[in-house]
Design a protein around this motif. Structure first.
Motif, PDB file in Angstrom:
ATOM      1  N   LYS A 164       0.840  -1.200   0.000  1.00  0.00           N
ATOM      2  CA  LYS A 164       0.000   0.000   0.000  1.00  0.00           C
ATOM      3  C   LYS A 164       0.876   1.251   0.000  1.00  0.00           C
ATOM      4  CE  LYS A 164      -3.962  -2.167   0.600  1.00  0.00           C
ATOM      5  NZ  LYS A 164      -4.749  -2.460  -0.546  1.00  0.00           N
ATOM      6  N   PRO A 165       0.486   2.267  -0.789  1.00  0.00           N
ATOM      7  CA  PRO A 165       1.236   3.518  -0.765  1.00  0.00           C
ATOM      8  C   PRO A 165       1.183   4.174   0.619  1.00  0.00           C
ATOM      9  CG  PRO A 165      -0.159   3.407  -2.711  1.00  0.00           C
ATOM     10  CD  PRO A 165      -0.568   2.271  -1.805  1.00  0.00           C
ATOM     11  N   VAL A 166       2.318   4.744   1.028  1.00  0.00           N
ATOM     12  CA  VAL A 166       2.435   5.470   2.296  1.00  0.00           C
ATOM     13  C   VAL A 166       3.098   6.818   2.006  1.00  0.00           C
ATOM     14  CG1 VAL A 166       2.502   3.396   3.764  1.00  0.00           C
ATOM     15  CG2 VAL A 166       4.630   4.296   2.826  1.00  0.00           C
ATOM     16  N   ASP A 167       3.082   7.710   2.990  1.00  0.00           N
ATOM     17  CA  ASP A 167       3.644   9.053   2.804  1.00  0.00           C
ATOM     18  C   ASP A 167       5.166   9.059   2.729  1.00  0.00           C
ATOM     19  OD1 ASP A 167       1.114  10.182   2.783  1.00  0.00           O
ATOM     20  OD2 ASP A 167       1.129  10.560   4.936  1.00  0.00           O
ATOM     21  N   GLU A 168       5.812   8.143   3.473  1.00  0.00           N
ATOM     22  CA  GLU A 168       7.269   8.055   3.438  1.00  0.00           C
ATOM     23  C   GLU A 168       7.699   6.685   3.940  1.00  0.00           C
ATOM     24  OE1 GLU A 168       9.132  11.127   5.855  1.00  0.00           O
ATOM     25  OE2 GLU A 168       9.107   9.840   7.601  1.00  0.00           O
ATOM     26  N   ILE A 169       8.897   6.300   3.529  1.00  0.00           N
ATOM     27  CA  ILE A 169       9.488   5.056   4.019  1.00  0.00           C
ATOM     28  C   ILE A 169      10.840   5.383   4.639  1.00  0.00           C
ATOM     29  CG2 ILE A 169       8.282   3.422   2.525  1.00  0.00           C
ATOM     30  CD1 ILE A 169      10.674   3.532   0.597  1.00  0.00           C
ATOM     31  N   THR A 170      11.217   4.568   5.632  1.00  0.00           N
ATOM     32  CA  THR A 170      12.519   4.690   6.275  1.00  0.00           C
ATOM     33  C   THR A 170      13.334   3.464   5.906  1.00  0.00           C
ATOM     34  OG1 THR A 170      11.562   5.928   8.116  1.00  0.00           O
ATOM     35  CG2 THR A 170      13.730   4.928   8.475  1.00  0.00           C
ATOM     36  N   LEU A 171      14.471   3.684   5.270  1.00  0.00           N
ATOM     37  CA  LEU A 171      15.344   2.596   4.857  1.00  0.00           C
ATOM     38  C   LEU A 171      16.479   2.444   5.851  1.00  0.00           C
ATOM     39  CD1 LEU A 171      14.166   4.119   2.162  1.00  0.00           C
ATOM     40  CD2 LEU A 171      15.357   2.228   1.102  1.00  0.00           C
TER      41      LEU A 171
ATOM     42  N   ASN B  47       8.312  -1.591  -3.891  1.00  0.00           N
ATOM     43  CA  ASN B  47       8.432  -0.655  -2.777  1.00  0.00           C
ATOM     44  C   ASN B  47       8.507   0.787  -3.253  1.00  0.00           C
ATOM     45  OD1 ASN B  47      10.457  -3.131  -1.482  1.00  0.00           O
ATOM     46  ND2 ASN B  47       8.714  -2.393  -0.309  1.00  0.00           N
ATOM     47  N   ILE B  48       9.196   0.984  -4.370  1.00  0.00           N
ATOM     48  CA  ILE B  48       9.369   2.333  -4.897  1.00  0.00           C
ATOM     49  C   ILE B  48       8.914   2.345  -6.349  1.00  0.00           C
ATOM     50  CG2 ILE B  48      11.007   4.199  -5.387  1.00  0.00           C
ATOM     51  CD1 ILE B  48      12.790   3.051  -3.130  1.00  0.00           C
ATOM     52  N   THR B  49       7.945   3.200  -6.646  1.00  0.00           N
ATOM     53  CA  THR B  49       7.481   3.395  -8.017  1.00  0.00           C
ATOM     54  C   THR B  49       8.208   4.634  -8.539  1.00  0.00           C
ATOM     55  OG1 THR B  49       5.296   2.638  -7.251  1.00  0.00           O
ATOM     56  CG2 THR B  49       5.434   3.535  -9.475  1.00  0.00           C
ATOM     57  N   THR B  50       8.851   4.494  -9.703  1.00  0.00           N
ATOM     58  CA  THR B  50       9.690   5.570 -10.240  1.00  0.00           C
ATOM     59  C   THR B  50       9.113   6.143 -11.535  1.00  0.00           C
ATOM     60  OG1 THR B  50      11.039   4.090 -11.603  1.00  0.00           O
ATOM     61  CG2 THR B  50      11.745   4.424  -9.313  1.00  0.00           C
TER      62      THR B  50
ATOM     63  N   LYS C   9      15.326   8.458   4.610  1.00  0.00           N
ATOM     64  CA  LYS C   9      13.896   8.523   4.302  1.00  0.00           C
ATOM     65  C   LYS C   9      13.670   8.867   2.831  1.00  0.00           C
ATOM     66  CE  LYS C   9      12.435   9.804   8.958  1.00  0.00           C
ATOM     67  NZ  LYS C   9      12.041   8.480   9.335  1.00  0.00           N
ATOM     68  N   ILE C  10      12.591   8.297   2.264  1.00  0.00           N
ATOM     69  CA  ILE C  10      12.206   8.576   0.875  1.00  0.00           C
ATOM     70  C   ILE C  10      10.714   8.867   0.855  1.00  0.00           C
ATOM     71  CG2 ILE C  10      12.002   7.649  -1.473  1.00  0.00           C
ATOM     72  CD1 ILE C  10      14.410   5.876  -0.915  1.00  0.00           C
ATOM     73  N   ARG C  11      10.350   9.884   0.064  1.00  0.00           N
ATOM     74  CA  ARG C  11       8.946  10.278  -0.111  1.00  0.00           C
ATOM     75  C   ARG C  11       8.645  10.439  -1.601  1.00  0.00           C
ATOM     76  NH1 ARG C  11      11.749  13.069   2.718  1.00  0.00           N
ATOM     77  NH2 ARG C  11      11.699  13.136   4.963  1.00  0.00           N
ATOM     78  N   PRO C  12       7.368  10.389  -1.968  1.00  0.00           N
ATOM     79  CA  PRO C  12       7.007  10.705  -3.362  1.00  0.00           C
ATOM     80  C   PRO C  12       7.534  12.097  -3.734  1.00  0.00           C
ATOM     81  CG  PRO C  12       5.136   9.746  -2.219  1.00  0.00           C
ATOM     82  CD  PRO C  12       6.198   9.992  -1.174  1.00  0.00           C
ATOM     83  N   GLU C  13       7.908  12.241  -4.982  1.00  0.00           N
ATOM     84  CA  GLU C  13       8.451  13.465  -5.581  1.00  0.00           C
ATOM     85  C   GLU C  13       9.933  13.686  -5.288  1.00  0.00           C
ATOM     86  OE1 GLU C  13       5.953  16.905  -4.997  1.00  0.00           O
ATOM     87  OE2 GLU C  13       4.148  15.784  -5.555  1.00  0.00           O
ATOM     88  N   ASP C  14      10.566  12.798  -4.503  1.00  0.00           N
ATOM     89  CA  ASP C  14      12.012  12.914  -4.303  1.00  0.00           C
ATOM     90  C   ASP C  14      12.722  12.603  -5.621  1.00  0.00           C
ATOM     91  OD1 ASP C  14      11.745  13.577  -1.631  1.00  0.00           O
ATOM     92  OD2 ASP C  14      12.216  11.566  -0.887  1.00  0.00           O
ATOM     93  N   ARG C  15      13.832  13.279  -5.856  1.00  0.00           N
ATOM     94  CA  ARG C  15      14.625  13.088  -7.064  1.00  0.00           C
ATOM     95  C   ARG C  15      15.501  11.832  -6.931  1.00  0.00           C
ATOM     96  NH1 ARG C  15      12.592  14.959 -10.940  1.00  0.00           N
ATOM     97  NH2 ARG C  15      14.534  15.006 -12.071  1.00  0.00           N
ATOM     98  N   ILE C  16      15.710  11.157  -8.055  1.00  0.00           N
ATOM     99  CA  ILE C  16      16.568   9.963  -8.108  1.00  0.00           C
ATOM    100  C   ILE C  16      17.786  10.299  -8.973  1.00  0.00           C
ATOM    101  CG2 ILE C  16      16.749   7.543  -8.776  1.00  0.00           C
ATOM    102  CD1 ILE C  16      13.632   7.472  -8.639  1.00  0.00           C
TER     103      ILE C  16
END
Length: 142
Positions: free
Chosen positions: A17-24, A70-73, A132-139
């Motif tokens: 499920k999509p979440v606001d942020e993940i901690t790696l 885990n991460i949609t790019t 931490k990673i959130r949607p809209e973060d640059r790769i």
């Protein structure tokens, strides 16, 4: 090149499920994700471009996390990266360890659409440096 969504599941075999942020966590994976552990497939990535292919093939209700990523790019042809390539997202560093995977027979997407892109176009990584990673973060490809 950016993060579109971050997704987790608390148990294996369940749609992420999509979440606001993940901690790696270094050499472990994503905190609170069922696939975390000391192995080579700690974090999975799939491009939104791959998901769009499946939507056009008849899976119009497919959403982020359904492919167990885990991460949609967006903006990276992930499956063309070489093993050992490093990706940087904020302070997080991921190392590509595997391209694609064997699709299990009970794959719901394959049953609905007749095909699944994750075995060919998804990639797996291990966490070299956490954060931490959130949607809209640059790769960034290192």
């Amino acid at each position: 090149m950016e993060v579109v969504a971050v997704n987790i599941s608390s148990e294996k075999g369940v749609i992420k499920k999509p979440v606001d942020e993940i901690t790696l966590i270094e050499d472990y994976g994503i905190d609170k994700d069922a696939h975390a552990g000391k192995w080579h497939r700690q974090v999975s990535l799939l491009a939104v471009e791959s998901i769009e292919k499946m939507k056009k093939a008849g899976g119009e209700n497919l959403d982020y996390g359904v492919f167990a990523e885990n991460i949609t790019t967006r903006g990276i042809t992930l499956h063309t990266l070489k093993i050992g390539t490093k990706l940087k997202i904020n302070e997080v560093v991921l190392e590509v360890t595997q391209i694609g995977k064997e699709c299990h027979n009970s794959c719901q997407i394959k049953k609905i659409v007749g095909d699944c892109v994750m075995p060919r176009e998804g990639i797996f990584t291990r966490v070299i440096k956490g954060g931490k990673i959130r949607p809209e973060d640059r790769i960034e490809i290192l």
